[in-house]
Design a protein around this motif. Sequence first.
Motif, short mmCIF file in Angstrom:
data_model
loop_
_atom_site.label_atom_id
_atom_site.label_comp_id
_atom_site.label_asym_id
_atom_site.label_seq_id
_atom_site.Cartn_x
_atom_site.Cartn_y
_atom_site.Cartn_z
N GLY A 98 -41.97 18.87 -9.78
CA GLY A 98 -40.55 18.60 -9.64
C GLY A 98 -40.05 18.51 -8.21
N ILE A 99 -40.95 18.27 -7.28
CA ILE A 99 -40.55 18.15 -5.86
C ILE A 99 -39.91 16.77 -5.65
CG2 ILE A 99 -41.44 18.06 -3.50
CD1 ILE A 99 -43.64 19.99 -4.38
N PRO A 100 -38.79 16.68 -4.93
CA PRO A 100 -38.18 15.37 -4.67
C PRO A 100 -39.19 14.41 -4.04
CG PRO A 100 -36.73 17.14 -3.97
CD PRO A 100 -38.02 17.80 -4.35
N PRO A 101 -39.20 13.15 -4.48
CA PRO A 101 -40.22 12.20 -4.01
C PRO A 101 -40.30 12.07 -2.48
CG PRO A 101 -39.06 11.30 -5.89
CD PRO A 101 -38.36 12.57 -5.54
N VAL A 102 -39.16 12.10 -1.80
CA VAL A 102 -39.21 11.94 -0.34
C VAL A 102 -39.95 13.13 0.29
CG1 VAL A 102 -37.81 11.78 1.76
CG2 VAL A 102 -37.09 10.58 -0.32
N LEU A 103 -39.65 14.35 -0.19
CA LEU A 103 -40.36 15.53 0.31
C LEU A 103 -41.83 15.50 -0.12
CD1 LEU A 103 -40.32 18.24 1.73
CD2 LEU A 103 -39.53 19.30 -0.40
N ALA A 104 -42.08 14.97 -1.32
CA ALA A 104 -43.46 14.85 -1.80
C ALA A 104 -44.27 13.91 -0.92
CB ALA A 104 -43.47 14.35 -3.24
N LEU A 105 -43.63 12.88 -0.37
CA LEU A 105 -44.31 11.97 0.56
C LEU A 105 -44.79 12.73 1.80
CD1 LEU A 105 -42.26 8.65 0.80
CD2 LEU A 105 -44.68 8.87 0.28
N GLY A 108 -47.65 14.90 0.74
CA GLY A 108 -48.83 14.07 0.53
C GLY A 108 -49.50 13.69 1.84
N GLY A 109 -48.68 13.35 2.84
CA GLY A 109 -49.24 13.01 4.15
C GLY A 109 -49.94 14.20 4.79
N LEU A 110 -49.29 15.37 4.72
CA LEU A 110 -49.88 16.58 5.32
C LEU A 110 -51.18 16.96 4.60
CD1 LEU A 110 -46.69 18.74 5.97
CD2 LEU A 110 -48.12 17.57 7.66
N LEU A 111 -51.17 16.85 3.26
CA LEU A 111 -52.38 17.19 2.51
C LEU A 111 -53.53 16.23 2.84
CD1 LEU A 111 -50.98 18.18 -1.01
CD2 LEU A 111 -52.08 19.65 0.68
N ALA A 112 -53.21 14.95 3.04
CA ALA A 112 -54.26 14.00 3.44
C ALA A 112 -54.83 14.40 4.80
CB ALA A 112 -53.69 12.59 3.50
N GLY A 113 -53.95 14.83 5.73
CA GLY A 113 -54.43 15.30 7.03
C GLY A 113 -55.30 16.54 6.89
N LEU A 114 -54.85 17.49 6.06
CA LEU A 114 -55.64 18.72 5.85
C LEU A 114 -56.96 18.42 5.15
CD1 LEU A 114 -52.78 21.15 4.74
CD2 LEU A 114 -54.02 21.17 6.92
N PHE A 115 -56.94 17.46 4.24
CA PHE A 115 -58.14 17.08 3.51
C PHE A 115 -59.20 16.51 4.44
CE2 PHE A 115 -60.07 16.07 -0.59
CZ PHE A 115 -59.44 16.97 -1.42
N GLY A 236 -50.33 5.83 1.45
CA GLY A 236 -50.81 5.91 0.07
C GLY A 236 -49.71 6.33 -0.90
N GLY A 237 -48.90 7.29 -0.48
CA GLY A 237 -47.78 7.72 -1.33
C GLY A 237 -46.80 6.59 -1.58
N LEU A 238 -46.51 5.82 -0.54
CA LEU A 238 -45.61 4.66 -0.70
C LEU A 238 -46.22 3.63 -1.64
CD1 LEU A 238 -44.44 4.16 3.02
CD2 LEU A 238 -43.10 5.10 1.13
N GLN A 239 -47.54 3.43 -1.50
CA GLN A 239 -48.20 2.45 -2.37
C GLN A 239 -48.14 2.91 -3.83
OE1 GLN A 239 -49.01 -0.44 -2.09
NE2 GLN A 239 -50.87 -1.02 -3.16
#
Length: 343
Positions: A98-105, A108-115, A236-239
Amino acid sequence: MSLAESLRLTLSRTQTRLSEDLLGPKGVIFALGVLFALGAPFFLRQFHLSVTLQILIFILAVSSWNLLAGYFGMFSFTHAALYGVGAYATVICAAEFGIPPVLALVIGGLLAGLFSLPITIPSLRLSGSYLAMVTLAFAEIIHLAVITFRDVTNGPTGYTGFAPMFGGDRIVFYYFVLVLVLALLLVQYALLVSRFGLIARAIREAEDAAQMLGNDTYRHKLVGFFIGSSLAGVAGGLQAYNILIISPPMLELNQMIQFMAMSIIGGLGTFSGAIVGVIAVVGVAELLRGVIEQRLLIWGLLLMLVILFFPSGLAGSATQRDILKQQFDGFTDRFSDTEERDK
């Protein structure tokens, strides 16, 4: 130098270089492109607006790989996989928690960096083909993990059924993507004209020399990799919100080759290269839609032509243009001399 002083110098240098570049030919073309993008929803049909939206998202993804490969000289094959990680993380955060999509973006970016860190921390002491092989293996691991963990990703069928951003209003989504991509391109520009960008180029040209000058090259490469991976995750999140489905092919090697081809065709190591490359590849592919279905064939032909005639890419350096101009002048002079002798 304190962080505040460093930021002040970066902002000052960015402002100076940006004002100079915007007044040049490339700046004028870029400004016209932005004006076109701003007015696109008013005169483009839905299909062509979707193509423009796709171009904007690819520009962000390709420019983030260009940051690594073009400026640091780090040829990573993990980028498409991290692009997919960002996509999955974004929509799962929004749909499941239930996280707002903009915050989820952002998440998502930070998790990709951490990954990216488990592979970048040990492998950044490698270079060339060794780094490429390690990142290629890591990308394949991520791809297989997405297929295997069906409970989280829905496996090969892909993740669907999540709510679209902004209630499905495509025009609002288009302008959101446009503003976000422009803002993140500006961030990359600021990094590249700052001391960070100078050290990145020094690492690319001669890492040992950069170290001898007192630069912590490992730390700079790690930061560069994290930023590039995070930007790919945001793309990727935008896509994901653009096509409303995420599936394993998004993380495959074909996607990576597509990003690499766009960057090389546009001009590896040039800021405008990613923009020109994406527009050229996607534009030509869409123009030939229905005529040639094999898009890989188009990319291959474009890649061959660019490597043969524009080794620095379509948006290559001024030096390359000068060399071509000299060659052309030499050819016309020889042609004129031949005509004189024939007379």
